[in-house]
Design a protein around this motif. Structure first.
Motif, PDB file in Angstrom:
ATOM      1  N   VAL A  51     -18.547  35.963  26.296  1.00  0.00           N
ATOM      2  CA  VAL A  51     -17.114  35.913  25.626  1.00  0.00           C
ATOM      3  C   VAL A  51     -16.218  35.373  26.590  1.00  0.00           C
ATOM      4  O   VAL A  51     -15.482  34.176  26.047  1.00  0.00           O
ATOM      5  CB  VAL A  51     -16.580  37.241  25.495  1.00  0.00           C
ATOM      6  N   ASP A  52     -15.765  35.871  27.781  1.00  0.00           N
ATOM      7  CA  ASP A  52     -14.688  35.089  28.379  1.00  0.00           C
ATOM      8  C   ASP A  52     -14.996  33.904  29.192  1.00  0.00           C
ATOM      9  O   ASP A  52     -15.826  33.464  29.541  1.00  0.00           O
ATOM     10  CB  ASP A  52     -14.443  36.146  29.568  1.00  0.00           C
ATOM     11  N   GLY A  53     -13.867  33.010  29.590  1.00  0.00           N
ATOM     12  CA  GLY A  53     -13.799  31.963  30.187  1.00  0.00           C
ATOM     13  C   GLY A  53     -12.971  32.012  31.450  1.00  0.00           C
ATOM     14  O   GLY A  53     -12.123  32.757  31.627  1.00  0.00           O
ATOM     15  N   MET A  54     -13.507  31.133  32.254  1.00  0.00           N
ATOM     16  CA  MET A  54     -12.918  30.995  33.650  1.00  0.00           C
ATOM     17  C   MET A  54     -12.497  29.570  34.207  1.00  0.00           C
ATOM     18  O   MET A  54     -13.369  28.678  34.097  1.00  0.00           O
ATOM     19  CB  MET A  54     -13.524  31.804  34.653  1.00  0.00           C
ATOM     20  N   THR A  55     -11.237  29.358  34.349  1.00  0.00           N
ATOM     21  CA  THR A  55     -10.875  27.870  34.847  1.00  0.00           C
ATOM     22  C   THR A  55     -10.864  27.630  36.143  1.00  0.00           C
ATOM     23  O   THR A  55     -10.379  28.728  36.796  1.00  0.00           O
ATOM     24  CB  THR A  55      -9.500  27.306  34.082  1.00  0.00           C
ATOM     25  N   THR A 115     -13.231  24.879  32.429  1.00  0.00           N
ATOM     26  CA  THR A 115     -13.344  26.258  32.056  1.00  0.00           C
ATOM     27  C   THR A 115     -14.871  26.520  31.958  1.00  0.00           C
ATOM     28  O   THR A 115     -15.644  26.172  31.072  1.00  0.00           O
ATOM     29  CB  THR A 115     -12.529  26.701  30.715  1.00  0.00           C
ATOM     30  N   PHE A 143     -17.819  29.256  30.624  1.00  0.00           N
ATOM     31  CA  PHE A 143     -18.259  30.284  29.816  1.00  0.00           C
ATOM     32  C   PHE A 143     -19.719  30.536  30.056  1.00  0.00           C
ATOM     33  O   PHE A 143     -20.480  29.497  30.775  1.00  0.00           O
ATOM     34  CB  PHE A 143     -18.316  29.863  28.482  1.00  0.00           C
ATOM     35  N   ASP A 158     -16.138  24.175  29.288  1.00  0.00           N
ATOM     36  CA  ASP A 158     -15.553  23.852  28.005  1.00  0.00           C
ATOM     37  C   ASP A 158     -15.932  24.047  26.878  1.00  0.00           C
ATOM     38  O   ASP A 158     -15.881  23.263  25.849  1.00  0.00           O
ATOM     39  CB  ASP A 158     -14.698  22.446  28.289  1.00  0.00           C
ATOM     40  N   LEU A 159     -16.779  25.074  26.633  1.00  0.00           N
ATOM     41  CA  LEU A 159     -17.479  25.215  25.427  1.00  0.00           C
ATOM     42  C   LEU A 159     -17.742  26.769  25.328  1.00  0.00           C
ATOM     43  O   LEU A 159     -18.759  27.180  26.051  1.00  0.00           O
ATOM     44  CB  LEU A 159     -18.886  24.539  25.529  1.00  0.00           C
ATOM     45  N   PRO A 160     -17.156  27.278  24.512  1.00  0.00           N
ATOM     46  CA  PRO A 160     -17.318  28.932  24.379  1.00  0.00           C
ATOM     47  C   PRO A 160     -18.867  29.193  23.931  1.00  0.00           C
ATOM     48  O   PRO A 160     -19.436  28.233  23.140  1.00  0.00           O
ATOM     49  CB  PRO A 160     -16.576  29.183  23.200  1.00  0.00           C
ATOM     50  N   GLN A 219      -4.277  33.452  39.742  1.00  0.00           N
ATOM     51  CA  GLN A 219      -5.861  33.818  39.389  1.00  0.00           C
ATOM     52  C   GLN A 219      -6.532  34.424  40.561  1.00  0.00           C
ATOM     53  O   GLN A 219      -7.306  35.561  40.002  1.00  0.00           O
ATOM     54  CB  GLN A 219      -6.695  32.334  38.812  1.00  0.00           C
ATOM     55  N   ARG A 236      -7.139  37.989  29.545  1.00  0.00           N
ATOM     56  CA  ARG A 236      -7.720  36.656  29.284  1.00  0.00           C
ATOM     57  C   ARG A 236      -6.662  35.529  29.291  1.00  0.00           C
ATOM     58  O   ARG A 236      -7.013  34.322  29.886  1.00  0.00           O
ATOM     59  CB  ARG A 236      -8.333  36.358  27.650  1.00  0.00           C
ATOM     60  N   PHE A 259      -6.365  33.345  32.958  1.00  0.00           N
ATOM     61  CA  PHE A 259      -7.468  32.647  33.431  1.00  0.00           C
ATOM     62  C   PHE A 259      -8.427  31.328  32.827  1.00  0.00           C
ATOM     63  O   PHE A 259      -9.058  30.647  33.088  1.00  0.00           O
ATOM     64  CB  PHE A 259      -8.872  33.543  33.642  1.00  0.00           C
ATOM     65  N   ASN A 260      -7.791  31.245  31.343  1.00  0.00           N
ATOM     66  CA  ASN A 260      -8.597  30.580  30.623  1.00  0.00           C
ATOM     67  C   ASN A 260      -7.976  29.406  29.998  1.00  0.00           C
ATOM     68  O   ASN A 260      -7.268  29.507  28.842  1.00  0.00           O
ATOM     69  CB  ASN A 260      -9.279  31.515  29.276  1.00  0.00           C
ATOM     70  N   GLN A 261      -7.840  28.138  30.482  1.00  0.00           N
ATOM     71  CA  GLN A 261      -6.974  27.154  30.207  1.00  0.00           C
ATOM     72  C   GLN A 261      -7.482  26.572  28.929  1.00  0.00           C
ATOM     73  O   GLN A 261      -6.903  26.302  27.722  1.00  0.00           O
ATOM     74  CB  GLN A 261      -7.081  26.232  31.324  1.00  0.00           C
ATOM     75  N   HIS A 262      -8.895  26.787  28.669  1.00  0.00           N
ATOM     76  CA  HIS A 262      -9.549  26.000  27.378  1.00  0.00           C
ATOM     77  C   HIS A 262      -8.896  26.730  26.171  1.00  0.00           C
ATOM     78  O   HIS A 262      -8.483  26.092  25.233  1.00  0.00           O
ATOM     79  CB  HIS A 262     -11.049  26.453  27.517  1.00  0.00           C
ATOM     80  N   ARG A 270      -1.977  28.851  30.770  1.00  0.00           N
ATOM     81  CA  ARG A 270      -2.155  30.043  31.378  1.00  0.00           C
ATOM     82  C   ARG A 270      -0.715  31.045  31.906  1.00  0.00           C
ATOM     83  O   ARG A 270       0.093  30.291  32.154  1.00  0.00           O
ATOM     84  CB  ARG A 270      -2.975  30.139  32.706  1.00  0.00           C
TER      85      ARG A 270
END
Lengths: 348, 348, 348
Positions: free
Chosen positions: A207-211, A287, A289, A318-320, B218, B229, B232-235, B245
């Motif tokens: 689920v989550d994303g981290m940049t 980011t 995922f 950059d792709l969920p 972050q 969320r 953290f998630n620029q996307h 963010r």
């Protein structure tokens, strides 16, 4: 010359044993930084009280922090002149590491094969990390493509080691004490799902994303005393292949593992890595995922407390991962950056 | 589904008790990172020697680090589907926390009120952080606006709790041992101004400003294992309300507190937070300033060693506080981002 | 006024003694952050096991971390109104510092000289850092150009202290226990080159470069509780001399020292700094390189275990050091940013 030029392909010899600098005492400070870098929430590594309740003497160091510290030491000797980090295999965690333990690494060259272009060759090393008592805590094989210093240097006899496709379940329990499953508190660990609730073929979008920011991956990679130049030097990388600094592949592994808590909260220990590939580079601003597939579920011989999940985690940039994306061979687009095939132990 | 979708408004029940994952042992490593993130200089939290001299067994963990760790655990259960964090009240620090202590959090739903639009509702929770001995170290109420999963779900009976406007002075001493004021060294603490030198209505511009970087907030928010969320998630945030963010509101609180050392150096302990509002968002690149007004001075019943200052601290973005700015309702311009009404203990 | 305006030139008196806030307990957390910020690999500071084997009771804190913490405390009193940090001299490390030690700093004004423009003057201070037992761990002189509050204030009698060009070798061993050279493992320390292998006039390019991010130098400077405004406040610095935040000069020193491992791996301890100059400013985005010249080799009286190398390290920005660049007086181009003349101890 007193500076280290690193080894070139022709400097390696089959059977060569390399003791690496610098020994490193891992502390609670490293643990705090590791949490700040990835946000991990696995209860055993986060809480002394939880760890003691289930059977550890104290909260162990995160398995991947151990990996990165042991790995970092090999860089100046093995991969300073590497073109590419090609793969990992037979990675086993053998003893838990606790704050205060000092880690050092020795590698053995177990394979060599010059490439047909005569400019590079593949070096296979088995690296073993040990603690201050000389006990082995981690062993893994990696292979890297390394430049030759002198293209005229003769090719060595090619030798490619046979590597296991997967670590056998019998080799998975060494770094995990007996777990008192009755004391395992699902409310605190973050999930009611235990070993028996997972099935082969199951897929989980984390689920989550981290940049990722430049400062973050640089802090991480220096923490591991990993000296690979591509991670730190914008002045030279601006002229390089990508025009920018490259994020350490291990940083992506740690991000994917931390994200995987959401869906695998009780998979508290990485027991082994069967294989890993950095499919595409990651740069700051991207980011990350992740999603996972359960490849196998296995008993660990002699253990009633835990079972083993063989997990294939893919990280993307950059792709969920709602659609469970796989590699599609397009390096410049959003897509898969990591495939990691590993065994995690999960409480029954 | 094995991943956590978070609770929606209709998932909460009045009186519901929620045990949160993940317990967290706070270490000297967390303390070092906290210093690196905010630059705090309060002597009691910075120095074991100073803390011992005045009556602590060791330097305690910064009060706000305790708050952030206790708070972070509530996010996956309470505010993952929140639209807005509306307020805090009745926040009391009950016991000091020392490196090595393990914190966990339990929340109780104490109020529910669906909004007239039928799409969201306000959830009131009292969250209590405890240490590994089960002693309560922190208790606070917050209320958040949470989305409904299903707009057709019936509204619960509305219940809005009565919350104290301010914590009573009798409730302020729990996390502060008896202080030996004669051993309090003003030269080391950074100011000759003690409790008796502050008066109701006094205003203090804390002068300095601190620019926030993406990597910093972050790192901080992950350190607290806060999984919201938007941080953290620029996307995904690129498509969101702000296009970027959002900085965790608690990061602003900690910056304002650290800046307040310049003018309040002997206000060594946050004993309670009466109320707090995140008036406007903060983004990376913004510079935080702060000023404080003394709302009240109070004796702490039974204590001769310390007095209590009730302080209203306002933090601003990109606006120095020379003119003591207050909220002017312009969310897109430089201006106030935080109002925090709290009690600090100060040595007499 | 309760906030600290800092001292102006006319506030200083010859012989004045200033006790600085805030005492600071240095922990393993600070050590981990220091490693993450610079990537140091000197074995004594990295490994408890290595340090104990050669004669320390435990791994000591990095010498420059001690320096930065002791230095940071002086900023609010000495250099808050400084125009420029002009130089260092007679800096001696007197006792090792270990995690758990609490450091505090006292300064004495040892020289004053108003500038002919009547607007500024040079202040010379000797600052001494001590541990919780009152033992001196570090002593150094620095001089800074400080603004006058009131240009009409009378000039003090000018007094410029006599400062040693270099610390005498007899003063170098205080912070270094007896080293058991037979237990010094060159494989673990990272180099076979010991004291006898270095010669006066030798020049070493340290090869690697490190790009600095805003978040990194801000984290570092706050860790040291250094409050100089130019490092943190983009809102005000945007209007300032450079239009941007300035990197703390000590950050550059630590980067150069960490880079110098590549060529000086066995120079495990900075015993003294003879002089240092920040030749040009560094900003985030710049890449730091370094090279060193051996100015002198010396016996340390009474010590058979270690010898002393007097090293001149130059750090550059955006300029690799292959050609051993020296200052060329062009502040806006790539070039030298730091000259540091120091004594390091090296095992024989």
């Amino acid at each position: 010359m007193k500076t280290n030029p690193g080894n070139f392909f022709e400097d390696f010899r089959l059977g060569q044993r390399i003791r690496h600098a610098t020994p490193r005492t891992v502390t609670a400070g490293d643990g705090a930084l590791y949490t700040a870098l990835y946000g991990g929430r696995f209860a055993v590594q986060s809480s002394d009280a939880f760890a003691k309740a289930v059977g550890y003497p104290a909260a162990p160091v995160d398995d991947l922090l151990t990996f990165h510290v042991v790995f970092g030491k090999t860089v100046p000797d093995i991969s300073l002149n590497a073109v590419a980090n090609l793969g990992y295999a037979e990675c086993r965690f053998l003893k838990p590491v606790y704050p205060g333990d000092t880690l050092s690494t020795v590698s053995e060259v177990i394979g060599l094969k010059e490439n047909s272009n005569g400019k590079t060759g593949t070096v296979y090393v088995r690296s073993v990390g040990s603690n201050q008592r000389g006990e082995e805590v981690l062993s893994y094989v990696r292979w890297v493509m390394v430049r030759k210093r002198d293209e005229g240097a003769p090719a060595p006899q090619a030798h490619v080691p046979q590597l296991a496709k997967r670590v056998e379940p019998s080799g998975l329990g060494g770094a995990c004490p007996a777990i008192d499953a009755a004391k395992w508190d699902d409310g605190l660990s973050g999930s009611p799902h235990r070993f028996g609730d997972y099935a082969r073929g199951e897929r989980i979008d984390h689920v989550d994303g981290m940049t990722v920011e430049e400062a973050e991956h640089q802090l991480a990679t220096r923490l591991y005393q990993n000296t690979a130049r591509v991670h730190f030097n914008q002045h030279s990388e601006a002229q390089g292949r990508f025009g920018r600094r490259l994020v350490y592949g291990g940083h992506v592994i740690s991000l994917a593992r931390a994200l995987s808590f959401n869906g695998l909260a009780n998979a508290f220990h990485i027991a082994a890595v069967n294989g890993g590939r950095h499919v595409a580079p990651l740069f700051a601003g991207g980011t990350v995922f992740a999603w996972s597939e359960i490849l196998e579920t296995a008993d660990v011989p002699g253990r009633q407390d835990v079972g083993a999940l063989r997990i294939l985690t893919r990280a993307t940039r950059d792709l969920p991962c709602t659609g469970f994306p796989v590699e599609d061979g397009a390096p410049d687009r959003p897509g898969v950056v990591l495939e990691l095939d590993y065994w995690a132990l999960m409480v029954r």
